[in-house]
Motif scaffolding. Sequence first.
Motif, PDB file in Angstrom:
ATOM      1  N   ALA A  34      18.034  39.616  83.113  1.00 28.67           N
ATOM      2  CA  ALA A  34      16.856  39.473  82.256  1.00 28.67           C
ATOM      3  C   ALA A  34      17.101  40.082  80.880  1.00 28.67           C
ATOM      4  O   ALA A  34      16.732  39.499  79.850  1.00 28.67           O
ATOM      5  N   CYS A  35      17.734  41.252  80.834  1.00 29.28           N
ATOM      6  CA  CYS A  35      18.012  41.887  79.544  1.00 29.28           C
ATOM      7  C   CYS A  35      19.040  41.098  78.737  1.00 29.28           C
ATOM      8  O   CYS A  35      18.902  40.963  77.513  1.00 29.28           O
TER       9      CYS A  35
ATOM     10  N   SER B 238      19.676  51.035  72.369  1.00 29.43           N
ATOM     11  CA  SER B 238      19.987  51.772  71.137  1.00 29.43           C
ATOM     12  C   SER B 238      20.002  50.863  69.914  1.00 29.43           C
ATOM     13  O   SER B 238      19.965  51.334  68.779  1.00 29.43           O
ATOM     14  N   MET B 239      20.072  49.552  70.145  1.00 26.84           N
ATOM     15  CA  MET B 239      20.106  48.585  69.042  1.00 26.84           C
ATOM     16  C   MET B 239      18.805  47.808  68.932  1.00 26.84           C
ATOM     17  O   MET B 239      18.753  46.758  68.283  1.00 26.84           O
ATOM     18  N   ALA B 240      17.736  48.313  69.547  1.00 21.92           N
ATOM     19  CA  ALA B 240      16.463  47.593  69.570  1.00 21.92           C
ATOM     20  C   ALA B 240      15.914  47.337  68.173  1.00 21.92           C
ATOM     21  O   ALA B 240      15.443  46.242  67.864  1.00 21.92           O
ATOM     22  N   THR B 241      15.969  48.341  67.314  1.00 19.19           N
ATOM     23  CA  THR B 241      15.443  48.182  65.957  1.00 19.19           C
ATOM     24  C   THR B 241      16.213  47.123  65.179  1.00 19.19           C
ATOM     25  O   THR B 241      15.623  46.319  64.434  1.00 19.19           O
TER      26      THR B 241
ATOM     27  N   LEU C 209      10.260  45.209  74.851  1.00 18.22           N
ATOM     28  CA  LEU C 209      10.740  43.982  75.485  1.00 18.22           C
ATOM     29  C   LEU C 209      11.903  44.237  76.435  1.00 18.22           C
ATOM     30  O   LEU C 209      11.932  43.719  77.555  1.00 18.22           O
ATOM     31  N   LEU C 210      12.881  45.041  76.026  1.00 20.92           N
ATOM     32  CA  LEU C 210      14.080  45.238  76.849  1.00 20.92           C
ATOM     33  C   LEU C 210      13.778  45.978  78.158  1.00 20.92           C
ATOM     34  O   LEU C 210      14.159  45.499  79.238  1.00 20.92           O
TER      35      LEU C 210
END
Length: 352
Positions: A82-83, A225-228, A294-295
């Motif tokens: 899913a991720c 860690s890379m969501a932004t 979301l993640l």
Amino acid sequence: MTERRRWLSYVAPPAAALVLLLSVAVALGIGPVHVPVDRVVAVVLRRAGFGDFGVRLVDDQIVWQLRGPRVVGAAVVGAGLACCGAVLQTLTRNDLADPYLLGISSGAAVGAVTVIVLGVSFAGLAGSAAVTAAGFVGAMAALVAVLVLAVGRRGALSPTRTVLAGVAVAQIGAAYTSLITILRGDSDAARRVLNWTLGSVAGLRWNSTLFLGIVTILALVVFGSMATQLDAFAFGETSARSLGVAVERLRWTLMVGTALLTAALVAYVGAVGFVGLVVPHIVRAITGPGHRLLLPMSALVGAILLLWSDTLARTLVSGEEIPIGVITAVIGTPFFAWLLRRTGDGQAGVAG
């Protein structure tokens, strides 16, 4: 962030985590021999070293040894797929992107089917271990082929070229697996190939479940860690660059990262469809496109979906096990149709 989204960011993840824990406890007790939830909890607490709790040997064997690895493993695989789907849909801005976008499943199938149909050993291994190892190597070979085809002259990884290269490699892999299965003419091998391509977590044991769990958690930490930076992609590459995002480096990192995680999952359980495609859309429709929510929500919902899909797969028909890919397709298709109807023309998309 709206008041609703702020409220969801606090409430949704703990609620989904609680549902997942309850689902695990209930699923561990479901099967030909029913084990009540209180005895399931007693077995888990005893294994965790909190006391004896009067656990019977038969309950320990059923709950921990037989059902435990596949129930926990199904949750892990669902979370990872899913991720990966959520990340790839954002990177490519393609609503139909899923973890198998880079031809990973077809590459893994080439390796696995070669071992299953021809009966050869691989790397000194035999049986299911050889299938797993060959599947992983095949997936990696497919990834390398896609990247070689997709990379432009300046080393840029174009989303469009990547998708097209993935389709081409997937078609080649599918043609190979079909041809070798037909030429062999072995009905038993054909049945095993079909079962593998539709996915199953029945072969998971605690060592493989633990490995997949560690790999998935590490990948989710990297993605989170890379969501932004992923949020910046919602408005296109130009906007992302203007916000200081190193677009090419981020795309390379996440493309390869999702491919490696998908390859590991597929090598152990086969190609489980629909989870990575549908779950991110379901979560995005509820929480919005922000990746900080979301993640983790995609991971939790994906875990719940695949856990219950596996539970249905092993209990729906007495004495038979339905391939888990069939269950996920039956569950996922109505959800997807509902989402298409709900969003209307031109309103769906990863950008929210």
